[in-house]
Design a protein around this motif. Structure first.
Motif, short mmCIF file in Angstrom:
data_model
loop_
_atom_site.label_atom_id
_atom_site.label_comp_id
_atom_site.label_asym_id
_atom_site.label_seq_id
_atom_site.Cartn_x
_atom_site.Cartn_y
_atom_site.Cartn_z
N ALA A 25 34.65 -35.04 -10.47
CA ALA A 25 34.29 -35.96 -11.54
C ALA A 25 34.64 -35.28 -12.87
N ALA A 26 35.48 -35.93 -13.65
CA ALA A 26 36.03 -35.34 -14.88
C ALA A 26 34.94 -34.92 -15.87
N GLY A 27 35.28 -33.92 -16.69
CA GLY A 27 34.39 -33.45 -17.73
C GLY A 27 34.78 -32.06 -18.17
N ASP A 28 33.97 -31.46 -19.01
CA ASP A 28 34.22 -30.09 -19.44
C ASP A 28 33.87 -29.13 -18.31
N LEU A 29 34.66 -28.08 -18.19
CA LEU A 29 34.46 -27.09 -17.14
C LEU A 29 34.46 -25.71 -17.80
N LYS A 30 33.32 -25.03 -17.79
CA LYS A 30 33.22 -23.71 -18.40
C LYS A 30 33.18 -22.67 -17.30
N VAL A 31 34.20 -21.81 -17.28
CA VAL A 31 34.37 -20.83 -16.21
C VAL A 31 34.57 -19.42 -16.76
N VAL A 32 34.29 -18.45 -15.91
CA VAL A 32 34.64 -17.06 -16.18
C VAL A 32 35.78 -16.73 -15.22
N PRO A 33 37.01 -16.59 -15.73
CA PRO A 33 38.13 -16.23 -14.86
C PRO A 33 37.93 -14.83 -14.27
N VAL A 34 38.56 -14.58 -13.14
CA VAL A 34 38.42 -13.31 -12.43
C VAL A 34 38.72 -12.11 -13.33
N ALA A 35 39.80 -12.16 -14.09
CA ALA A 35 40.22 -11.01 -14.89
C ALA A 35 39.82 -11.13 -16.36
N SER A 36 38.81 -11.92 -16.66
CA SER A 36 38.37 -12.10 -18.04
C SER A 36 37.76 -10.80 -18.57
N PRO A 37 38.25 -10.33 -19.71
CA PRO A 37 37.67 -9.11 -20.28
C PRO A 37 36.22 -9.36 -20.68
N ASP A 38 35.34 -8.46 -20.31
CA ASP A 38 33.92 -8.54 -20.66
C ASP A 38 33.25 -9.82 -20.14
N GLY A 39 33.80 -10.45 -19.12
CA GLY A 39 33.19 -11.65 -18.55
C GLY A 39 33.17 -12.83 -19.49
N GLU A 40 34.14 -12.88 -20.39
CA GLU A 40 34.20 -13.96 -21.38
C GLU A 40 34.53 -15.29 -20.72
N HIS A 46 38.46 -31.87 -18.47
CA HIS A 46 39.35 -31.66 -17.32
C HIS A 46 39.31 -32.90 -16.43
N PRO A 47 40.48 -33.40 -16.05
CA PRO A 47 40.51 -34.59 -15.17
C PRO A 47 40.13 -34.23 -13.73
N VAL A 48 39.92 -35.24 -12.93
CA VAL A 48 39.71 -35.02 -11.50
C VAL A 48 40.96 -34.35 -10.95
N GLY A 49 40.74 -33.30 -10.17
CA GLY A 49 41.88 -32.60 -9.56
C GLY A 49 41.64 -31.11 -9.49
N TYR A 50 42.71 -30.40 -9.17
CA TYR A 50 42.65 -28.96 -8.96
C TYR A 50 42.73 -28.18 -10.26
N VAL A 51 42.04 -27.04 -10.28
CA VAL A 51 42.05 -26.11 -11.41
C VAL A 51 42.64 -24.81 -10.86
N ALA A 52 43.87 -24.51 -11.23
CA ALA A 52 44.59 -23.35 -10.69
C ALA A 52 44.23 -22.09 -11.47
N VAL A 53 42.94 -21.74 -11.43
CA VAL A 53 42.44 -20.54 -12.11
C VAL A 53 41.55 -19.80 -11.12
N GLN A 54 41.86 -18.53 -10.86
CA GLN A 54 40.98 -17.72 -10.03
C GLN A 54 39.69 -17.50 -10.82
N THR A 55 38.57 -17.86 -10.21
CA THR A 55 37.31 -17.97 -10.94
C THR A 55 36.21 -17.12 -10.33
N ARG A 56 35.46 -16.47 -11.21
CA ARG A 56 34.31 -15.67 -10.80
C ARG A 56 33.01 -16.47 -10.91
#
Length: 93
Positions: free
Chosen positions: A44-59, A66-76
């Motif tokens: 279901a579309a909307g804002d998606l707040k994530v911490v990417p795997v390699a984000s410095p300091d867990g930013e 974001h529309p319905v569908g895949y998010v090609a981001v490795q996520t922690r």
């Protein structure tokens, strides 16, 4: 019924290989996903707040509207605060 052979068993785990495990995501400001996700699926579309795997300091980063569908981001982590998207599924190797 006999089990069918695993047609994807020979695939090397990579971001582009088919996911082998899926888990529903409960967004959390304080807890990482049980494993690092290779990608996410938004149902279901909307804002998606994530911490990417390699984000410095867990930013965290917000993917706005974001529309319905895949998010090609490795996520922690998928944060609860700032996430309005729903029916999020994590994809794993």
């Amino acid at each position: 019924m006999p089990s069918s052979p695993d047609a994807y068993a020979a695939f090397t785990p990579s971001p582009s290989a088919p996911a082998r495990r899926l888990e529903a995501v409960t967004p959390s400001d304080g807890a990482d996903l049980p494993s690092l996700a290779k990608a996410l699926y938004v149902g279901a579309a909307g804002d998606l707040k994530v911490v990417p795997v390699a984000s410095p300091d867990g930013e965290a980063v917000t993917l706005k509207n974001h529309p319905v569908g895949y998010v090609a981001v490795q996520t922690r982590r998928v944060l609860a605060t700032g996430t309005t998207a729903a029916h999020i599924v994590a994809l794993f190797d």
